[in-house]
Design a protein around this motif. Structure first.
Motif, PDB file in Angstrom:
ATOM      1  N   GLY A  47      -5.916   9.717  11.182  1.00 48.92           N
ATOM      2  CA  GLY A  47      -5.573   8.551  11.480  1.00 48.92           C
ATOM      3  C   GLY A  47      -3.981   8.185  10.808  1.00 48.92           C
ATOM      4  O   GLY A  47      -3.823   9.132   9.794  1.00 48.92           O
ATOM      5  N   HIS A  48      -3.103   7.550  11.451  1.00 50.25           N
ATOM      6  CA  HIS A  48      -1.657   7.285  11.111  1.00 50.25           C
ATOM      7  C   HIS A  48      -1.562   6.737   9.724  1.00 50.25           C
ATOM      8  O   HIS A  48      -0.406   6.574   9.113  1.00 50.25           O
ATOM      9  N   VAL A  56       1.814  13.750   3.826  1.00 52.40           N
ATOM     10  CA  VAL A  56       2.569  14.834   4.657  1.00 52.40           C
ATOM     11  C   VAL A  56       3.641  14.096   5.140  1.00 52.40           C
ATOM     12  O   VAL A  56       4.959  14.722   4.720  1.00 52.40           O
ATOM     13  N   MET A  57       3.719  12.630   5.289  1.00 52.05           N
ATOM     14  CA  MET A  57       5.200  12.132   5.450  1.00 52.05           C
ATOM     15  C   MET A  57       6.084  12.134   4.041  1.00 52.05           C
ATOM     16  O   MET A  57       7.317  12.475   4.186  1.00 52.05           O
ATOM     17  N   TYR A 250       7.165   1.847   6.311  1.00 52.27           N
ATOM     18  CA  TYR A 250       6.055   2.547   6.870  1.00 52.27           C
ATOM     19  C   TYR A 250       6.362   3.975   6.237  1.00 52.27           C
ATOM     20  O   TYR A 250       5.225   4.711   5.855  1.00 52.27           O
ATOM     21  N   TRP A 251       7.561   4.481   5.849  1.00 51.43           N
ATOM     22  CA  TRP A 251       7.700   5.732   5.168  1.00 51.43           C
ATOM     23  C   TRP A 251       7.724   5.569   3.702  1.00 51.43           C
ATOM     24  O   TRP A 251       7.986   6.519   3.011  1.00 51.43           O
ATOM     25  N   GLY A 252       7.400   4.488   3.220  1.00 52.27           N
ATOM     26  CA  GLY A 252       7.132   4.280   1.624  1.00 52.27           C
ATOM     27  C   GLY A 252       8.404   4.341   1.024  1.00 52.27           C
ATOM     28  O   GLY A 252       8.701   4.725  -0.136  1.00 52.27           O
ATOM     29  N   ARG A 258       2.640   0.144   2.556  1.00 50.13           N
ATOM     30  CA  ARG A 258       3.012   0.639   3.720  1.00 50.13           C
ATOM     31  C   ARG A 258       2.076  -0.184   4.860  1.00 50.13           C
ATOM     32  O   ARG A 258       0.836  -0.489   4.738  1.00 50.13           O
ATOM     33  N   ARG A 259       2.913  -0.710   5.842  1.00 51.65           N
ATOM     34  CA  ARG A 259       2.210  -1.187   6.920  1.00 51.65           C
ATOM     35  C   ARG A 259       2.308  -0.553   8.192  1.00 51.65           C
ATOM     36  O   ARG A 259       3.269   0.218   8.391  1.00 51.65           O
TER      37      ARG A 259
END
Ligand code: PMP
Length: 392
Positions: A47-48, A56-57, A250-252, A258-259
């Motif tokens: 899941g994203h 990983v991001m 989203y990328w922190g 993170r949303r």
């Protein structure tokens, strides 16, 4: 028997197996994807918002910071190709009426100017003929005359094979109250670039060139100066998908929880992570040297075949993509088709202002090898013999 309501039958093409031939991709991109990166991209989905994907991001972010040589917090990968990063950079930086200057010496400046105009910016083009680069003096003259808030310039002009020197450019822009935005889609990992030391405010690249990942994700980073300009915006960025405020979260990058913003192309991120990991393992300096050496071997071989390099000054040649003038008495389309049909090698003709003038040969990432140089030179030698004969 019930009559079917379907008026459109299943397409025949989809009922046959997927056909993907083996080719050596020595054009201006994409380049071939090595097995390790292919394997990463074919892993099962997560899941994203799963912690492993967010991890990983984070690793991608650190990999981009290394590749860009930056400590910028606002560093991430856009879910899209290089063009998407170009749009993201411009639409987050520029507001309606903002003066912007675009250095145009090939297609990428033309495209950036097009995008900036669509955003309603007051666009001034700084022009140079294809095959040439901009000096600090050229840029300063433009900065004084047009007083832009943003300068767009291309580090690796892939349509012409020009490497733009960046030394002193950031400092110059800042002295004139202008931000420096650099396109490094075709050069990242293949030629030195130092985002922080060179005072670059926004830098972006792509996944499918030196990083050897499939197209579809694009590294980007914003300096503190660029972030401040975005925070001062009077209007929202005109794209939700590419809104850097949302993407930063989203990328922190903004310190908040993170949303969900969009469903990230997770497998593309796996591939990009591996591409960045391979660059980190090799080391930037080794990667730059590998591209320099193989490009030098290619240029010598092209000259030995009697061909003329399009970019005259050696230091202005892009180590990843070499442009060679189309030789007299040949049709460039016949040469590219001959290489494809007889050697399964892709090279390209020109693009934008270089169409009909050049052939372009790319040696990027894992494709930048001495044996690939030999293969493409052998194939070209064959083409020069065979394509001329076919014209007599
Ligand atoms: N900028 C440069 C210098 C490029 O070479 C390319 C791709 N050829 C792009 C931007 C656009 O990237 P993409 O095709 O991935 O959208």
């Amino acid at each position: 028997m019930a009559t079917s309501l379907l008026r459109i039958p299943p397409p025949q093409g989809l009922l046959r197996p997927l056909a993907v031939p083996e080719r050596l991709l020595l054009g201006p991109g994409p380049s071939n994807v090595p097995p390790r990166i292919l394997a990463a991209g074919s892993r099962q989905l997560l899941g994203h918002m799963h912690p492993e994907v967010l991890q990983v991001m984070d690793e991608i972010k650190a990999g981009i910071q290394y590749a860009f040589q930056t400590q910028n917090r606002l560093t991430l990968a856009i879910s899209g190709t290089g063009h998407c990063a170009m749009e993201a950079a411009l639409l987050n930086l520029l507001e309606h009426g903002d003066p912007a200057m675009v250095a145009v010496n090939g297609i990428w400046g033309q495209r950036a100017a097009d995008i900036a105009r669509r955003l309603g910016a007051d666009v001034h083009e700084l022009l140079k003929p294809p095959g040439e680069y901009f000096t600090l003096w050229d840029v300063e003259e433009g900065l004084v005359r047009h007083k832009p808030l943003v300068l767009f310039i291309t580090h690796g002009e892939s349509s012409t094979g020009v490497l733009q020197p960046l030394e002193g450019l950031g400092e110059l822009c800042h002295r004139h109250g202008c931000l420096l935005l650099v396109d490094a889609v075709a050069s990242l990992g293949g030629a030195p670039i130092f985002m922080d030391q060179q005072e670059i405010d926004v830098l972006y690249s792509g996944s499918q060139k030196v990083l050897n990942a499939p197209p579809g994700s694009a590294p980007i980073s914003f300096s503190e100066r660029a972030r401040e300009k975005m925070l001062r915006r009077k209007t929202q960025p005109p794209s939700f998908y590419l809104d850097m405020g949302w993407l930063a979260n989203y990328w922190g990058c903004d310190g908040e929880a993170r949303r969900y913003h969009h469903t990230a192309p997770i497998n593309s991120f796996f591939s990009l992570r591996e591409g960045l990991a391979m660059l980190a393992e090799l080391g930037l300096e080794n990667s730059w040297e590998r591209h320099r050496a193989n490009c030098a071997q290619l240029c010598q071989g092209l000259r030995d075949l009697g061909l003329e390099l399009f970019v005259k000054e050696e230091k202005a040649r892009l180590p990843t993509i070499t442009a060679v003038s189309v030789p007299e008495g040949y049709d460039w389309k016949e040469i590219t088709a001959f290489l494809m049909d007889n050697h399964s090698i892709e090279i390209a003709g020109g693009l934008g202002p270089s169409v009909g003038k050049v052939l372009r040969i790319g040696l990027m990432g894992c494709n930048s090898t001495s044996s690939n140089v030999d293969s493409v030179l052998r194939a070209l030698q064959d083409a020069l013999r065979r394509c001329r004969r076919s014209r007599l």
